[in-house]
Scaffold this motif. Sequence first.
Motif, PDB file in Angstrom:
ATOM      1  N   VAL A 303       0.838  -1.203   0.000  1.00 12.34           N
ATOM      2  CA  VAL A 303       0.000   0.000   0.000  1.00 12.34           C
ATOM      3  C   VAL A 303       0.873   1.253   0.000  1.00 12.34           C
ATOM      4  O   VAL A 303       0.598   2.228  -0.710  1.00 12.34           O
ATOM      5  CB  VAL A 303      -0.947   0.002   1.215  1.00 12.34           C
ATOM      6  N   ALA A 304       1.943   1.238   0.793  1.00 15.95           N
ATOM      7  CA  ALA A 304       2.818   2.392   0.869  1.00 15.95           C
ATOM      8  C   ALA A 304       3.490   2.682  -0.472  1.00 15.95           C
ATOM      9  O   ALA A 304       3.685   3.831  -0.853  1.00 15.95           O
ATOM     10  CB  ALA A 304       3.886   2.174   1.952  1.00 15.95           C
ATOM     11  N   GLY A 307       0.061   2.902  -3.319  1.00 14.79           N
ATOM     12  CA  GLY A 307      -1.109   3.708  -3.012  1.00 14.79           C
ATOM     13  C   GLY A 307      -2.402   2.935  -2.998  1.00 14.79           C
ATOM     14  O   GLY A 307      -3.482   3.510  -2.884  1.00 14.79           O
ATOM     15  N   ARG A 308      -2.353   1.616  -3.113  1.00 13.99           N
ATOM     16  CA  ARG A 308      -3.570   0.814  -3.086  1.00 13.99           C
ATOM     17  C   ARG A 308      -3.264  -0.587  -2.596  1.00 13.99           C
ATOM     18  O   ARG A 308      -2.123  -1.018  -2.599  1.00 13.99           O
ATOM     19  CB  ARG A 308      -4.223   0.747  -4.459  1.00 13.99           C
ATOM     20  N   ARG A 309      -4.317  -1.284  -2.213  1.00 11.57           N
ATOM     21  CA  ARG A 309      -4.159  -2.658  -1.752  1.00 11.57           C
ATOM     22  C   ARG A 309      -4.082  -3.593  -2.947  1.00 11.57           C
ATOM     23  O   ARG A 309      -4.584  -3.287  -4.026  1.00 11.57           O
ATOM     24  CB  ARG A 309      -5.314  -3.057  -0.828  1.00 11.57           C
ATOM     25  N   LEU A 310      -3.484  -4.755  -2.719  1.00  8.81           N
ATOM     26  CA  LEU A 310      -3.277  -5.687  -3.828  1.00  8.81           C
ATOM     27  C   LEU A 310      -4.562  -6.339  -4.287  1.00  8.81           C
ATOM     28  O   LEU A 310      -4.739  -6.635  -5.456  1.00  8.81           O
ATOM     29  CB  LEU A 310      -2.274  -6.765  -3.408  1.00  8.81           C
ATOM     30  N   ARG A 311      -5.527  -6.536  -3.388  1.00 11.85           N
ATOM     31  CA  ARG A 311      -6.672  -7.358  -3.732  1.00 11.85           C
ATOM     32  C   ARG A 311      -7.985  -6.597  -3.825  1.00 11.85           C
ATOM     33  O   ARG A 311      -9.051  -7.159  -3.731  1.00 11.85           O
ATOM     34  CB  ARG A 311      -6.829  -8.496  -2.725  1.00 11.85           C
ATOM     35  N   ASP A 312      -7.925  -5.268  -3.975  1.00 13.53           N
ATOM     36  CA  ASP A 312      -9.177  -4.558  -4.228  1.00 13.53           C
ATOM     37  C   ASP A 312      -8.932  -3.401  -5.179  1.00 13.53           C
ATOM     38  O   ASP A 312      -7.806  -3.081  -5.514  1.00 13.53           O
ATOM     39  CB  ASP A 312      -9.823  -4.077  -2.912  1.00 13.53           C
ATOM     40  N   ASP A 313      -9.996  -2.780  -5.631  1.00 13.29           N
ATOM     41  CA  ASP A 313      -9.912  -1.714  -6.612  1.00 13.29           C
ATOM     42  C   ASP A 313     -10.271  -0.353  -6.035  1.00 13.29           C
ATOM     43  O   ASP A 313     -10.491   0.598  -6.769  1.00 13.29           O
ATOM     44  CB  ASP A 313     -10.860  -2.007  -7.790  1.00 13.29           C
ATOM     45  N   PRO A 318      -2.831   8.750  -0.421  1.00 17.76           N
ATOM     46  CA  PRO A 318      -1.410   8.619  -0.144  1.00 17.76           C
ATOM     47  C   PRO A 318      -1.118   8.823   1.331  1.00 17.76           C
ATOM     48  O   PRO A 318      -1.819   9.577   2.014  1.00 17.76           O
ATOM     49  CB  PRO A 318      -0.783   9.738  -0.993  1.00 17.76           C
ATOM     50  N   ALA A 319      -0.099   8.149   1.818  1.00 18.69           N
ATOM     51  CA  ALA A 319       0.276   8.305   3.213  1.00 18.69           C
ATOM     52  C   ALA A 319       0.865   9.686   3.441  1.00 18.69           C
ATOM     53  O   ALA A 319       1.489  10.272   2.568  1.00 18.69           O
ATOM     54  CB  ALA A 319       1.295   7.238   3.606  1.00 18.69           C
ATOM     55  N   VAL A 320       0.665  10.219   4.646  1.00 19.91           N
ATOM     56  CA  VAL A 320       1.218  11.506   5.027  1.00 19.91           C
ATOM     57  C   VAL A 320       2.322  11.255   6.022  1.00 19.91           C
ATOM     58  O   VAL A 320       2.151  10.509   6.981  1.00 19.91           O
ATOM     59  CB  VAL A 320       0.126  12.404   5.660  1.00 19.91           C
ATOM     60  N   GLY A 321       3.476  11.872   5.808  1.00 18.64           N
ATOM     61  CA  GLY A 321       4.641  11.633   6.650  1.00 18.64           C
ATOM     62  C   GLY A 321       4.401  12.054   8.086  1.00 18.64           C
ATOM     63  O   GLY A 321       3.672  13.003   8.375  1.00 18.64           O
ATOM     64  N   TRP A 328       5.425   8.032   2.494  1.00 20.49           N
ATOM     65  CA  TRP A 328       5.251   6.781   1.729  1.00 20.49           C
ATOM     66  C   TRP A 328       3.966   6.879   0.952  1.00 20.49           C
ATOM     67  O   TRP A 328       3.007   7.518   1.368  1.00 20.49           O
ATOM     68  CB  TRP A 328       5.184   5.580   2.656  1.00 20.49           C
ATOM     69  N   GLY A 329       3.897   6.198  -0.166  1.00 14.60           N
ATOM     70  CA  GLY A 329       2.683   6.161  -0.973  1.00 14.60           C
ATOM     71  C   GLY A 329       2.794   7.086  -2.167  1.00 14.60           C
ATOM     72  O   GLY A 329       3.585   8.023  -2.193  1.00 14.60           O
ATOM     73  N   ARG A 330       1.986   6.788  -3.172  1.00 14.40           N
ATOM     74  CA  ARG A 330       1.971   7.573  -4.378  1.00 14.40           C
ATOM     75  C   ARG A 330       0.662   8.336  -4.472  1.00 14.40           C
ATOM     76  O   ARG A 330      -0.241   8.181  -3.653  1.00 14.40           O
ATOM     77  CB  ARG A 330       2.128   6.658  -5.590  1.00 14.40           C
TER      78      ARG A 330
END
Length: 336
Positions: A303-304, A307-313, A318-321, A328-330
């Motif tokens: 996810v980091a 920006g998304r989980r592997l098994r859902d749409d 995006p993560a906030v530092g 982390w995250g896009r």
Amino acid sequence: MTTEPAIRVKDLRKEYPGRDGPVHAVAGVDLEIPPGECFGLLGPNGAGKTTTVEILEGLNRPTSGEVEVLGRRWDVEPTAIRERIGVTLQETRFPDKETVRELLTVFRSFYSHGLTVDGAMARVSLESKANALIEQLSGGQQQRLAVAVGLIGDPEILFLDEPTTGLDPQSRRQLWDVILDLRGRGRTVLLTTHYMDEAERLCDRVAVIDQGKIIALGSPAELIAKLGGEHVVEFGVEGEPIDPATFAALDSVLAARAEADGYSLTVGEPHRAIPALLDALDEVGRPLARLTTRHVSLEDVFVALTGRRLRDDEIEEPAVGGRNGRRWGRKARAAR
């Protein structure tokens, strides 16, 4: 054991024609997998992992780049490679009216050497189903049969493309035992999966692929360590959404993100982060609806990075530092 890589890929690219120009399914992948390693390839649908695996299996041709399997190239020695690899596809259909023994006997005839039919059945615990028709097998048993077909030639490399998708927990565990047995025998396994717990349990190393490129590579423990925290605090609040930046500066919080049903904090020390979180919610007058804590997992790494989980749409923010300035995250985007 030879020091030559079991699989070597350099600047692998695959393009398909598209309405608005070429579609880059694989956009410059570099990879080396040593003999005896269980290697996981992770990525959402459309990321390029299946195309990459199909090229390694000889089922697809690259647009450009170098591919060597067991020191050989598909365009030079295809038969020699096929004799030494096994393949289990995402979906496999066998004749319903054939027995397990009959099917494995047919596939064994394709190889100059390999396991006996009884030996292949024993590897996947199907001895009691030897004379059963394929249509009489459960979903998990049929998937183990597909793995037995991949094993019948006693391959040096076994390709498993999402082998446990759709299986019940018991069937998944049975297939895990098969893969762990192969790993214990020093065989190379390349595994694609949608299950993070599966990758953590089975794989020596994993690569995360997104938009046709490898964006992270290492052991599950190494990738998890890069998040910087050992724990995740997941919680929900009543009422209107809150900007996750509200939580990013809390004590011991390394990153904060909004999720579909609440919020997720990557933290170093839960015993410091949770009291700070409760105080922050009291200040804004927002009651806590739920709260759980767990250890950081490979899912959190994915996810980091993407920006998304592997098994859902669903769209992931995006993560906030947090206090240490990590980000982390896009940019939030829907999975393709």
